[in-house]
Enzyme design. Structure first.
Site, PDB file in Angstrom:
ATOM      1  N   LYS A  21     -49.256  38.277   3.726  1.00 15.16           N
ATOM      2  CA  LYS A  21     -49.166  36.819   3.629  1.00 15.16           C
ATOM      3  C   LYS A  21     -48.558  36.237   4.901  1.00 15.16           C
ATOM      4  O   LYS A  21     -49.012  35.199   5.403  1.00 15.16           O
ATOM      5  CB  LYS A  21     -48.312  36.447   2.410  1.00 15.16           C
ATOM      6  N   ASP A 287     -36.616  39.275   2.175  1.00 12.58           N
ATOM      7  CA  ASP A 287     -37.551  39.355   1.049  1.00 12.58           C
ATOM      8  C   ASP A 287     -37.515  40.706   0.340  1.00 12.58           C
ATOM      9  O   ASP A 287     -38.102  40.861  -0.732  1.00 12.58           O
ATOM     10  CB  ASP A 287     -38.980  39.059   1.513  1.00 12.58           C
TER      11      ASP A 287
END
Length: 408
Positions: A21, A287
């Site tokens: 992404k 993340d």
């Protein structure tokens, strides 16, 4: 709606991960800035990327980017240099995520951006025009997406950009990822000390294929670590990756997951070599934090994780969310200074039938689902949030032998 999940004893699977992404979103902006005629190969099918793609292909001047924080920041910068009047908004949570730092920097560089509701937050009104550029300063301790948003449009500014990063710079790999991708498309930069300089220049269009997502791979590392026995093949991951989250291989080695790099991908195997306590600074890989917090607790491994300051302004306050949901499972975490999370083995009585809430946060759902390897009938609320980054997550779990029962 919620999913009740149960897991097999042994994991033996071959999983095709989603495309990165982070890379997809950057290449979309770079392709537009370079007026590229080429279609991007293996573009991510995540919500964040598809929202950004739709906005860039739209003939409208009003954009609702939902919960896509990357899209909000990248589009704000991009639209500021595209002639016209634009409006950009998102979910109620998005309207609580600060954007003042980026807006003030853009306005100083020649943009004209106004707040439509609360000062310092979306929604925004953007009057796009050619940007002067010059010098700007950003706090390096905030989201790197602000920095990347400015860097990508920097070569299109009349005077280019000299960006000074003040304070402690977090998420450095994401900034380097942006600069490396820009360089692939012909834009040169200079990063010396806390200054990044980009002269006025043009992007050179080229064909590009997006590699698989190392962030998504982290959940399969977690599954390997929590399983009794496992062998997981993940094609499409590169050893010399631009993605900062490729660090997951090194960190999970401490939790007993061995990575073997193959010609096209990696092989994961569970080993008995596990540390007694895990300490790590997640400044550069925020993340991955949820994955490691949940993994360590489920393995009974105390931890001290620092560098978590950006977790407060993600899809939810991830530090608080982790504390609340792990308490339901019987584990008590402590936090300090809005940037440190620790667990020393402290426990409490678990709820009889806990339901893990996901707070509109894809990574909460994906980090907690593998708990099924340690606890039967784990329930995940609002499981569809995974579409933000990994739409095929639940299908892939089932392919690996997990059973998923839909409820309510």
């Amino acid at each position: 709606m919620k999913y009740k999940i149960n897991a097999p004893d042994i994991i033996h699977t071959n999983i095709t991960l989603p495309a990165s992404k982070s890379i997809s979103n950057r290449i979309l902006i770079i392709n537009e800035l370079g007026y590229s005629p080429y279609e991007i190969e293996n573009l991510s099918d995540s919500d964040d990327t598809q929202v950004l793609l739709k906005a860039l292909q739209s003939n409208d001047n009003c954009f609702d980017i939902g919960a896509a924080g990357t899209s909000m920041r990248f589009l704000t910068a991009y639209l500021s240099k595209i002639a016209g009047e634009w409006q950009i908004t998102g979910t109620e949570r998005m309207k609580q995520r600060p954007i003042r730092i980026l807006v003030e920097a853009l306005n100083k560089l020649g943009a004209r951006i106004e707040y439509l509701e609360k000062e310092g937050y979306p929604p925004l009104k953007i009057y796009g025009s050619s940007l002067t550029g010059g010098e700007a300063e950003l706090n390096g301790g905030v989201s790197s997406q602000y920095i990347s948003a400015l860097l990508m449009i920097a070569p299109t500014m009349r005077e280019g950009l000299t960006l000074t990063l003040s304070g402690n710079i977090i998420s450095t790999p994401y900034i380097r990822l942006t600069l490396k991708l820009m360089e692939e498309f012909g834009v040169h930069s200079e990063w010396i000390g806390n200054k990044i300089r980009i002269a006025p220049q043009e992007y050179i269009p080229k064909r590009f294929k997006v590699e698989a997502d190392w962030s998504a791979a982290s959940y399969w590392y977690q599954i390997a670590a929590l399983s009794k026995k496992s062998s997981v093949l993940l094609p499409g991951l590169l050893k010399e990756s631009y993605q900062g989250d490729a660090k997951v291989a090194e960190i999970f080695n401490r939790l007993g997951v061995k990575t073997t790099f193959l010609q096209d991908g990696i092989q994961l195997e569970k080993t008995p070599d596990v540390v007694e306590k895990l300490e790590y600074d997640f400044t550069s890989q925020p993340d991955l934090a949820q994955t490691f917090v949940v993994t360590c607790v489920m393995m009974g491994i105390p931890f001290r994780f620092t560098g978590l300051q950006s977790l407060k302004i993600k899809e939810t306050d991830r530090i608080e969310a982790l504390k609340i949901e792990l308490k339901k499972l019987g584990y008590l975490l402590q936090d300090e200074q809005d940037s440190i999370l620790t667990w020393n083995g402290e426990s409490t009585e678990a709820e009889a039938s806990p339901v893990i809430h996901t707070y509109e946060d894809h990574r909460m759902a994906m980090a907690f689902a593998p708990v099924a390897l340690k606890k039967e009938n784990i329930c995940i609320a609002d499981p569809d949030v995974v579409t933000k980054s990994y739409p095929g997550y639940w299908t892939d779990l089932q392919a690996a032998g997990f059973t998923i029962q839909k409820e309510g």
